[in-house]
Design a protein around this motif. Structure first.
Motif, PDB file in Angstrom:
ATOM      1  N   PHE A  96       0.831  -1.202   0.000  1.00 53.11           N
ATOM      2  CA  PHE A  96       0.000   0.000   0.000  1.00 53.11           C
ATOM      3  C   PHE A  96       0.866   1.252   0.000  1.00 53.11           C
ATOM      4  CE2 PHE A  96      -2.358  -3.350   2.197  1.00 53.11           C
ATOM      5  CZ  PHE A  96      -3.489  -3.416   1.399  1.00 53.11           C
ATOM      6  N   SER A  97       0.569   2.153  -0.929  1.00 53.83           N
ATOM      7  CA  SER A  97       1.337   3.399  -0.998  1.00 53.83           C
ATOM      8  C   SER A  97       0.850   4.424   0.013  1.00 53.83           C
ATOM      9  CB  SER A  97       1.260   3.990  -2.409  1.00 53.83           C
ATOM     10  OG  SER A  97      -0.089   4.272  -2.758  1.00 53.83           O
ATOM     11  N   LYS A  98      -0.389   4.224   0.522  1.00 56.21           N
ATOM     12  CA  LYS A  98      -0.926   5.195   1.477  1.00 56.21           C
ATOM     13  C   LYS A  98      -1.687   4.467   2.583  1.00 56.21           C
ATOM     14  CE  LYS A  98      -2.080   9.190   0.017  1.00 56.21           C
ATOM     15  NZ  LYS A  98      -2.731  10.336  -0.667  1.00 56.21           N
ATOM     16  N   LEU A  99      -1.408   4.862   3.812  1.00 54.76           N
ATOM     17  CA  LEU A  99      -2.133   4.348   4.974  1.00 54.76           C
ATOM     18  C   LEU A  99      -3.053   5.454   5.472  1.00 54.76           C
ATOM     19  CD1 LEU A  99      -2.637   2.209   7.158  1.00 54.76           C
ATOM     20  CD2 LEU A  99      -0.654   3.113   8.395  1.00 54.76           C
ATOM     21  N   LYS A 140       6.387   0.789   4.772  1.00 57.78           N
ATOM     22  CA  LYS A 140       6.741   0.928   3.362  1.00 57.78           C
ATOM     23  C   LYS A 140       5.833   1.904   2.617  1.00 57.78           C
ATOM     24  CE  LYS A 140       8.833  -3.664   3.013  1.00 57.78           C
ATOM     25  NZ  LYS A 140       8.804  -4.992   2.346  1.00 57.78           N
ATOM     26  N   ASN A 141       4.715   2.286   3.248  1.00 55.83           N
ATOM     27  CA  ASN A 141       3.862   3.302   2.622  1.00 55.83           C
ATOM     28  C   ASN A 141       4.572   4.642   2.641  1.00 55.83           C
ATOM     29  OD1 ASN A 141       3.300   3.045   5.594  1.00 55.83           O
ATOM     30  ND2 ASN A 141       2.183   4.949   5.205  1.00 55.83           N
ATOM     31  N   ASN A 142       4.428   5.402   1.549  1.00 62.44           N
ATOM     32  CA  ASN A 142       5.071   6.724   1.518  1.00 62.44           C
ATOM     33  C   ASN A 142       4.105   7.852   1.828  1.00 62.44           C
ATOM     34  OD1 ASN A 142       3.576   7.027  -0.872  1.00 62.44           O
ATOM     35  ND2 ASN A 142       5.281   6.280  -2.120  1.00 62.44           N
ATOM     36  N   GLY A 143       2.823   7.507   2.023  1.00 62.23           N
ATOM     37  CA  GLY A 143       1.834   8.537   2.298  1.00 62.23           C
ATOM     38  C   GLY A 143       0.931   8.167   3.457  1.00 62.23           C
ATOM     39  N   ALA A 337      -5.986  -1.146  -4.284  1.00 61.83           N
ATOM     40  CA  ALA A 337      -4.676  -1.738  -4.035  1.00 61.83           C
ATOM     41  C   ALA A 337      -3.648  -0.698  -3.605  1.00 61.83           C
ATOM     42  CB  ALA A 337      -4.187  -2.472  -5.284  1.00 61.83           C
ATOM     43  N   LYS A 338      -4.107   0.551  -3.408  1.00 66.94           N
ATOM     44  CA  LYS A 338      -3.172   1.626  -3.090  1.00 66.94           C
ATOM     45  C   LYS A 338      -3.331   2.168  -1.676  1.00 66.94           C
ATOM     46  CE  LYS A 338      -2.729   3.365  -7.852  1.00 66.94           C
ATOM     47  NZ  LYS A 338      -2.967   4.531  -8.741  1.00 66.94           N
ATOM     48  N   THR A 339      -4.578   2.286  -1.229  1.00 65.34           N
ATOM     49  CA  THR A 339      -4.842   2.917   0.063  1.00 65.34           C
ATOM     50  C   THR A 339      -5.558   1.956   0.994  1.00 65.34           C
ATOM     51  OG1 THR A 339      -5.031   5.078  -1.017  1.00 65.34           O
ATOM     52  CG2 THR A 339      -5.887   4.890   1.228  1.00 65.34           C
ATOM     53  N   LEU A 340      -5.098   1.873   2.216  1.00 65.60           N
ATOM     54  CA  LEU A 340      -5.718   1.026   3.230  1.00 65.60           C
ATOM     55  C   LEU A 340      -6.225   1.923   4.354  1.00 65.60           C
ATOM     56  CD1 LEU A 340      -6.167  -2.016   3.817  1.00 65.60           C
ATOM     57  CD2 LEU A 340      -4.120  -1.925   5.238  1.00 65.60           C
ATOM     58  N   PHE A 341      -7.523   1.815   4.658  1.00 62.27           N
ATOM     59  CA  PHE A 341      -8.151   2.632   5.691  1.00 62.27           C
ATOM     60  C   PHE A 341      -8.279   1.834   6.981  1.00 62.27           C
ATOM     61  CE2 PHE A 341      -9.431   4.422   1.686  1.00 62.27           C
ATOM     62  CZ  PHE A 341      -9.560   5.787   1.899  1.00 62.27           C
ATOM     63  N   ALA A 342      -7.747   2.379   8.065  1.00 62.09           N
ATOM     64  CA  ALA A 342      -7.845   1.746   9.381  1.00 62.09           C
ATOM     65  C   ALA A 342      -8.762   2.585  10.255  1.00 62.09           C
ATOM     66  CB  ALA A 342      -6.457   1.638  10.017  1.00 62.09           C
ATOM     67  N   ASP A 343      -9.856   1.994  10.742  1.00 63.83           N
ATOM     68  CA  ASP A 343     -10.842   2.793  11.472  1.00 63.83           C
ATOM     69  C   ASP A 343     -10.782   2.526  12.981  1.00 63.83           C
ATOM     70  OD1 ASP A 343     -12.313   0.492  12.107  1.00 63.83           O
ATOM     71  OD2 ASP A 343     -14.172   1.214  11.214  1.00 63.83           O
TER      72      ASP A 343
END
Length: 458
Positions: A96-99, A140-143, A337-343
């Motif tokens: 994932f590039s963004k968390l 490893k995410n850059n954002g 496949a790029k951003t993973l949202f954690a709630d």
């Protein structure tokens, strides 16, 4: 040889039809005479051209990849593309590039169109949750994205500071209503911020009516103060405008006013316009048509590339806007496949519109970490049986799963709206371009356009 099955015809007007080779991404136009012949050839197992016109068309079709020796050859080509895309997809999954931290579902606004309104009261992220979410990406995410609810509530200051300290080497994006920007600005001044997205739904009176504070206080002036303060401190701001037909004209006028007023900040300031989520598809189509019409620039001979309008997530439509060959799609939305949202409930999501709807969670991260086998995240054309035999699959990607009527099995096609958008928006865009050409407005990229799609019968 015979015509491909995997080719799509899109009527542009009474005289012209767009032809898309969905296996190689090439696009061409056909006049009435050509289309009449193509419809006949489409029914034949073997094409035998007779006239000079037919021989010319046949040669052009062959050169552009519209002809195959057999159905078996075509199936093999499609499977080869799927295998190649799958390998690439598998290699990018879990990278994932963004968390995105859904800091809270609570909000200090009560906007009438908010799809998260019923989620208020879902708690706030804890430090342990932040740590657990960071472990998923292994750093490893850059954002990093701060999202909600409203992430920048004053009571969230401590956890926001913790996230910033924890991810100090990352680039931040913030989606906020902007009401507390002044209070939070000191936190953002010393970190890398891609942009802070703030919503304005029109001029003062309209915005205050649509973007209501929970306590009934006006919000417009306070937001503008925060926006201007951030810009002066070198923090990028993107103004988002959620429109329907009640505020469309006002927002477009205000967009131009803001771009003029803040042009001294250069690339630090940008805007975008998007129909509100709850609008029917038909109304969204009307708004998109109007946005494209107004967005066309006679000076540049095309559509503004500065992100002023957010188009539907259809690569084929973007390709038509930009005069480029569309790439085949393996999944409807590559953001999955790029951003993973954690709630704050310990759930994981891969789609910003699905956040908070627990049946659409792709997994969990707290107190335990796991991903679901079948979810939005793992959904792709090779897992949807109907897509494997569909000529639209590489330009549709199975359609947006948010449009499914039943989420118990997301490995089903949601093609109706995607196909409708393709057949509706592309002719609108084509007519906008053509109308401007007919008025004598030369397109600067005319040669490039004809490299992308040509009259196939010529």
């Amino acid at each position: 040889m015979k015509l491909l099955y995997n080719m799509v015809f899109i009527p542009l007007n009474e005289d012209e039809t767009l032809i898309i080779n969905t296996l190689n991404g090439l696009m061409d136009t056909a006049d009435r005479q050509t289309m009449k012949l193509l419809k006949v050839w489409k029914m034949l197992k073997t094409i035998r051209p007779q006239t000079d016109f037919e021989h010319t068309l046949y040669d052009n079709l062959k050169a552009r990849g519209y002809l195959v020796e057999s159905e078996e050859e075509e199936r093999a080509k499609k499977q080869e593309i799927i295998t190649r895309m799958k390998d690439k997809h598998v290699n990018t999954c879990f990278h994932f590039s963004k968390l995105a931290f859904v800091v809270t579902y609570g909000c200090n606004f009560r906007c009438p169109y908010c799809y998260e309104y019923a989620l208020d009261g879902g708690g706030t992220l804890s430090r342990e949750m932040v740590d657990a979410a960071c472990e998923i990406t292994g750093g490893k995410n850059n954002g990093v994205l701060l999202f909600g609810g409203e992430p920048l509530l004053i009571k969230n200051m401590e956890i926001i500071r913790y996230i910033i300290d924890k991810c100090s080497d990352k680039r931040f994006t913030v989606i906020t209503n902007g009401y507390t920007l002044l209070e939070y600005k000191p936190l953002f001044e010393n970190i890398s911020v891609d942009y802070i997205q703030v919503t304005l739904d029109g001029e003062r009176e309209t915005h205050n009516r649509r973007r209501r504070h929970a306590g009934g206080k006006p919000t417009f002036d306070r937001i503008i103060q925060g926006v201007e303060s951030c810009l002066k401190s070198g923090i990028s701001i993107r103004i988002r405008m959620n429109v329907d037909f009640d505020n469309l004209d006002q927002c477009l006028a205000m967009q131009e006013e803001l771009l003029e007023a803040y042009k001294k900040f250069g690339s630090l300031f940008s805007t975008e316009v998007y129909p509100i989520f709850q609008l029917s598809n038909e109304k969204k189509q009307e708004i998109y048509g109007e946005l494209y019409k107004r967005n066309y620039s006679c000076q540049t001979g095309g559509f503004d590339e500065a992100g002023k309008i957010i188009a539907p997530n259809r690569p084929i439509i973007d390709a038509f806007l930009n005069n480029s060959a569309p790439r085949p799609v393996f999944s409807f939305c590559y953001d999955h496949a790029k951003t993973l949202f954690a709630d704050p409930r310990g759930d994981l999501y891969s789609c910003i519109l699905s956040v908070g709807r627990r049946e659409l969670a792709v997994g969990s991260y707290y107190p335990n970490h796991s991903f679901k086998l079948n979810s939005f995240f793992t959904r792709s054309v090779d897992k949807i049986r109907e897509c494997m035999d569909c000529k639209y699959s590489f330009i549709c990607g199975g359609g947006c799963p948010m449009q499914l009527s039943d989420y118990s099995n997301v490995m089903k096609p949601a093609c109706g709206r995607a196909v409708h958008d393709i057949h509706s928006l592309i002719p609108r865009i084509y007519e906008i371009k053509k109308a401007n050409e007919q008025q004598g407005m030369e397109m600067n990229n005319e040669n490039e356009r004809h490299e992308s799609f040509n009259p196939i019968g010529s």
